[in-house]
Motif scaffolding. Structure first.
Motif, PDB file in Angstrom:
ATOM      1  N   VAL A  50     -13.749  -1.746   4.411  1.00 30.47           N
ATOM      2  CA  VAL A  50     -12.609  -0.909   4.789  1.00 30.47           C
ATOM      3  C   VAL A  50     -12.172  -1.419   6.157  1.00 30.47           C
ATOM      4  N   ALA A  51     -10.982  -2.022   6.208  1.00 28.82           N
ATOM      5  CA  ALA A  51     -10.569  -2.709   7.432  1.00 28.82           C
ATOM      6  C   ALA A  51      -9.536  -1.909   8.218  1.00 28.82           C
ATOM      7  N   ASN A  52      -9.641  -2.044   9.530  1.00 33.71           N
ATOM      8  CA  ASN A  52      -8.686  -1.417  10.434  1.00 33.71           C
ATOM      9  C   ASN A  52      -7.295  -2.038  10.255  1.00 33.71           C
ATOM     10  N   THR A  53      -6.286  -1.183  10.201  1.00 30.84           N
ATOM     11  CA  THR A  53      -4.907  -1.712  10.137  1.00 30.84           C
ATOM     12  C   THR A  53      -4.056  -1.205  11.310  1.00 30.84           C
ATOM     13  N   ALA A  54      -4.721  -0.543  12.279  1.00 36.22           N
ATOM     14  CA  ALA A  54      -3.935   0.000  13.397  1.00 36.22           C
ATOM     15  C   ALA A  54      -3.537  -1.076  14.408  1.00 36.22           C
ATOM     16  N   ASP A  55      -4.060  -2.310  14.249  1.00 36.63           N
ATOM     17  CA  ASP A  55      -3.621  -3.436  15.095  1.00 36.63           C
ATOM     18  C   ASP A  55      -2.346  -4.069  14.556  1.00 36.63           C
ATOM     19  N   LEU A 149     -10.260  -3.631   1.582  1.00 34.42           N
ATOM     20  CA  LEU A 149      -9.361  -2.482   1.477  1.00 34.42           C
ATOM     21  C   LEU A 149      -8.781  -2.134   2.844  1.00 34.42           C
ATOM     22  N   PRO A 150      -7.455  -2.098   2.975  1.00 39.29           N
ATOM     23  CA  PRO A 150      -6.882  -1.554   4.219  1.00 39.29           C
ATOM     24  C   PRO A 150      -7.271  -0.080   4.338  1.00 39.29           C
ATOM     25  N   MET A 151      -7.521   0.379   5.555  1.00 37.30           N
ATOM     26  CA  MET A 151      -7.944   1.784   5.726  1.00 37.30           C
ATOM     27  C   MET A 151      -6.881   2.749   5.208  1.00 37.30           C
ATOM     28  N   THR A 152      -5.628   2.324   5.284  1.00 36.14           N
ATOM     29  CA  THR A 152      -4.521   3.146   4.816  1.00 36.14           C
ATOM     30  C   THR A 152      -3.363   2.225   4.414  1.00 36.14           C
ATOM     31  N   ASP A 153      -2.498   2.723   3.530  1.00 41.12           N
ATOM     32  CA  ASP A 153      -1.268   1.998   3.207  1.00 41.12           C
ATOM     33  C   ASP A 153      -0.133   2.426   4.140  1.00 41.12           C
ATOM     34  N   ASP A 154      -0.395   3.445   4.960  1.00 41.80           N
ATOM     35  CA  ASP A 154       0.657   3.972   5.839  1.00 41.80           C
ATOM     36  C   ASP A 154       0.754   3.162   7.119  1.00 41.80           C
ATOM     37  N   ARG A 155       1.909   3.273   7.779  1.00 40.10           N
ATOM     38  CA  ARG A 155       2.064   2.573   9.055  1.00 40.10           C
ATOM     39  C   ARG A 155       1.357   3.359  10.150  1.00 40.10           C
ATOM     40  N   VAL A 156       0.368   2.743  10.754  1.00 40.42           N
ATOM     41  CA  VAL A 156      -0.386   3.339  11.858  1.00 40.42           C
ATOM     42  C   VAL A 156      -0.461   2.269  12.937  1.00 40.42           C
ATOM     43  N   GLU A 157      -0.168   2.633  14.185  1.00 45.04           N
ATOM     44  CA  GLU A 157      -0.178   1.618  15.252  1.00 45.04           C
ATOM     45  C   GLU A 157      -0.848   2.131  16.507  1.00 45.04           C
ATOM     46  N   THR A 158      -1.777   1.365  17.011  1.00 43.91           N
ATOM     47  CA  THR A 158      -2.418   1.707  18.278  1.00 43.91           C
ATOM     48  C   THR A 158      -1.536   1.271  19.438  1.00 43.91           C
ATOM     49  N   HIS A 159      -1.272   2.197  20.330  1.00 46.63           N
ATOM     50  CA  HIS A 159      -0.532   1.899  21.551  1.00 46.63           C
ATOM     51  C   HIS A 159      -1.423   2.240  22.751  1.00 46.63           C
ATOM     52  N   ILE A 160      -1.216   1.518  23.832  1.00 42.67           N
ATOM     53  CA  ILE A 160      -2.055   1.700  25.020  1.00 42.67           C
ATOM     54  C   ILE A 160      -1.163   2.052  26.210  1.00 42.67           C
ATOM     55  N   ALA A 161      -1.532   3.088  26.937  1.00 42.82           N
ATOM     56  CA  ALA A 161      -0.809   3.441  28.168  1.00 42.82           C
ATOM     57  C   ALA A 161      -1.379   2.624  29.317  1.00 42.82           C
ATOM     58  N   VAL A 162      -0.488   1.927  30.031  1.00 39.98           N
ATOM     59  CA  VAL A 162      -0.915   1.100  31.166  1.00 39.98           C
ATOM     60  C   VAL A 162      -0.162   1.557  32.418  1.00 39.98           C
ATOM     61  N   VAL A 195      -0.409   5.949  16.847  1.00 45.54           N
ATOM     62  CA  VAL A 195       0.789   6.545  16.261  1.00 45.54           C
ATOM     63  C   VAL A 195       0.670   6.585  14.736  1.00 45.54           C
ATOM     64  N   GLY A 196       0.868   7.760  14.170  1.00 42.02           N
ATOM     65  CA  GLY A 196       0.872   7.889  12.709  1.00 42.02           C
ATOM     66  C   GLY A 196      -0.490   8.153  12.098  1.00 42.02           C
ATOM     67  N   LEU A 197      -1.528   8.141  12.931  1.00 44.49           N
ATOM     68  CA  LEU A 197      -2.893   8.253  12.376  1.00 44.49           C
ATOM     69  C   LEU A 197      -3.121   9.606  11.686  1.00 44.49           C
ATOM     70  N   GLU A 198      -2.717  10.670  12.370  1.00 47.55           N
ATOM     71  CA  GLU A 198      -3.018  12.004  11.832  1.00 47.55           C
ATOM     72  C   GLU A 198      -2.291  12.294  10.530  1.00 47.55           C
ATOM     73  N   GLU A 199      -1.162  11.633  10.338  1.00 46.51           N
ATOM     74  CA  GLU A 199      -0.382  11.863   9.117  1.00 46.51           C
ATOM     75  C   GLU A 199      -0.756  10.879   8.020  1.00 46.51           C
ATOM     76  N   SER A 200      -1.660   9.949   8.313  1.00 47.69           N
ATOM     77  CA  SER A 200      -1.956   8.902   7.330  1.00 47.69           C
ATOM     78  C   SER A 200      -2.925   9.419   6.266  1.00 47.69           C
ATOM     79  N   THR A 201      -2.951   8.730   5.149  1.00 53.88           N
ATOM     80  CA  THR A 201      -3.942   9.049   4.117  1.00 53.88           C
ATOM     81  C   THR A 201      -4.763   7.784   3.833  1.00 53.88           C
ATOM     82  N   PRO A 202      -6.018   7.943   3.440  1.00 52.77           N
ATOM     83  CA  PRO A 202      -6.841   6.760   3.163  1.00 52.77           C
ATOM     84  C   PRO A 202      -6.229   5.916   2.046  1.00 52.77           C
ATOM     85  N   GLY A 203      -6.361   4.607   2.162  1.00 54.10           N
ATOM     86  CA  GLY A 203      -5.865   3.718   1.118  1.00 54.10           C
ATOM     87  C   GLY A 203      -6.629   3.934  -0.182  1.00 54.10           C
ATOM     88  N   PRO A 204      -6.068   3.432  -1.303  1.00 56.53           N
ATOM     89  CA  PRO A 204      -6.742   3.590  -2.594  1.00 56.53           C
ATOM     90  C   PRO A 204      -8.159   3.010  -2.537  1.00 56.53           C
TER      91      PRO A 204
END
Ligand code: GDP
Ligand code: CA
Length: 340
Positions: A50-55, A149-162, A195-204
């Motif tokens: 199960v691979a991270n897709t937030a990158d 397997l992608p962790m989710t099929d939904d768009r999820v993106e990690t953002h960093i505050a600098v 972004v989008g993590l809480e609304e995402s669903t696990p991939g098939p």
């Protein structure tokens, strides 16, 4: 953990993975499966990743999935070994031509061979296929030897505050790739926003891969922006709590910092102690609402063991540098022994 009794063979292993750390661990794990170096693991055991897709990032109109591709290229023997990402024998004409046009971003390295992967992926996504099916199609070429397997099929993106003195808030938010590739993680990470993590669903297949596994492994992947994001997909944490399989992890932190990457910066951003023990306690024991049964730390971090055991975790200290496939397989064997 399983009841004591006759030793059952482990036939289904599931690994929650980021990019380079995860891919390197998987190489050693597969090597261990094939050579019979892993206790109780069947020689034909199935490995599901199960691979991270937030990158993931859209660049020049192309969908790029760095962690999926790092796992796929590494296990499919197409990776550039020195860089640890992207294709071997890469050329850079596309990047040079884009730079001639002055098109941004110039900091994201899109190699010519790699572009083909992103073109296929983007074309399929635009035709309506979910990322999971696109990944399956790409893996038909690469034959990584695992189910990826992608962790989710939904768009999820990690953002960093600098920090940004020019902004009224004193900070600015950049995509994770910009933090890592352009800023080289050399400025402090003040916050991590997925972004989008809480609304995402696990991939098939993701939840089933965890609940139906005989063993779940957390490789030495980034605990915040790789494993942390996978755990944040609603349903994944619950699957880990529910599974009958033991769950065991290996520390990506050795001697108070990451082996490579920027785990130290992002752990600091979320207020977790940067130590092997700190990360183990951050994941927590399943018996106390966390996700782990066991946690391996490096031999140099043996002083962390009492604190981990107090937190309800089975813990041991062994060499944790993935210097070659044999060394990594030995690490995986120690992880299995810890929870069997
Ligand atoms: P990324 O997505 O490419 O950043 O890769 P991962 O998230 O899968 O893995 C990154 C993590 O792997 C970092 O936190 C590193 O400290 C860790 N790592 C890399 N090499 C080693 C190693 O040889 N041993 C251990 N224990 N951790 C490692
Ligand atoms: Ca990554």
């Amino acid at each position: 953990m399983r009841q004591a009794g006759p030793v059952t063979e482990l036939r289904a292993l599931t690994v929650l993975s980021g990019g380079m750390g995860g891919a390197k661990f998987l190489q050693g794990l597969l090597h261990g499966v094939r050579t019979g170096a892993l206790p109780d693991v069947a020689a034909d055991a199935d490995v599901t990743v199960v691979a991270n897709t937030a990158d993931d990032i859209w660049v020049h109109g192309l969908k790029v999935c760095p962690d999926l591709d790092t796992v796929m290229y590494t296990l499919g023997d197409g990776i550039d070994l020195e860089r640890g990402w992207g294709r071997r024998d890469e050329t850079w004409s596309v990047r040079t031509e884009l730079a001639e046009y002055g098109v941004e971003p110039t900091w994201f390295g899109l190699g010519d061979r790699d572009v083909a992967t992103h073109l296929v992926r983007t074309q399929m996504l635009e035709a309506g296929y979910p990322l999971s099916q696109v990944t399956e199609a790409l893996c038909r070429r690469w034959q990584p030897g695992v189910r990826l397997l992608p962790m989710t099929d939904d768009r999820v993106e990690t953002h960093i505050a600098v920090p940004d003195p020019d902004s009224p808030s004193g900070r600015r938010v950049v995509h994770f790739q910009e933090y890592w590739v352009r800023l080289r993680a050399q400025v402090p990470a003040e916050a991590v926003v997925v972004v989008g993590l809480e609304e995402s669903t696990p991939g098939p297949g993701v939840v089933e891969a965890i609940t139906d596994a005989d063993l779940v492994l957390l490789p030495p992947s980034n605990p915040v922006v790789s494993v942390g994001t996978i755990l944040g997909v609603p349903g994944v944490r619950e699957a880990l709590t529910a599974t009958r399989a033991p769950v065991v992890g290996l520390s990506p932190i050795i001697g108070g910092t990451h082996v490579r990457g920027m785990a130290e910066q992002v752990l600091t951003a979320i207020g977790v102690e940067v130590s092997a023990g700190g990360v183990g306690r951050h994941y927590g024991a399943r018996s106390r609402g966390g996700v782990l049964d066991g946690w391996l730390v490096d031999e140099s971090d043996a002083d962390q063991l009492p604190g981990l055991e107090e937190a309800g975790l089975a813990a041991a200290a062994v060499p944790l540098f993935m210097t070659d496939h044999d060394a990594t397989a030995t690490m995986a064997a120690a992880a299995i022994r810890l929870v069997r």
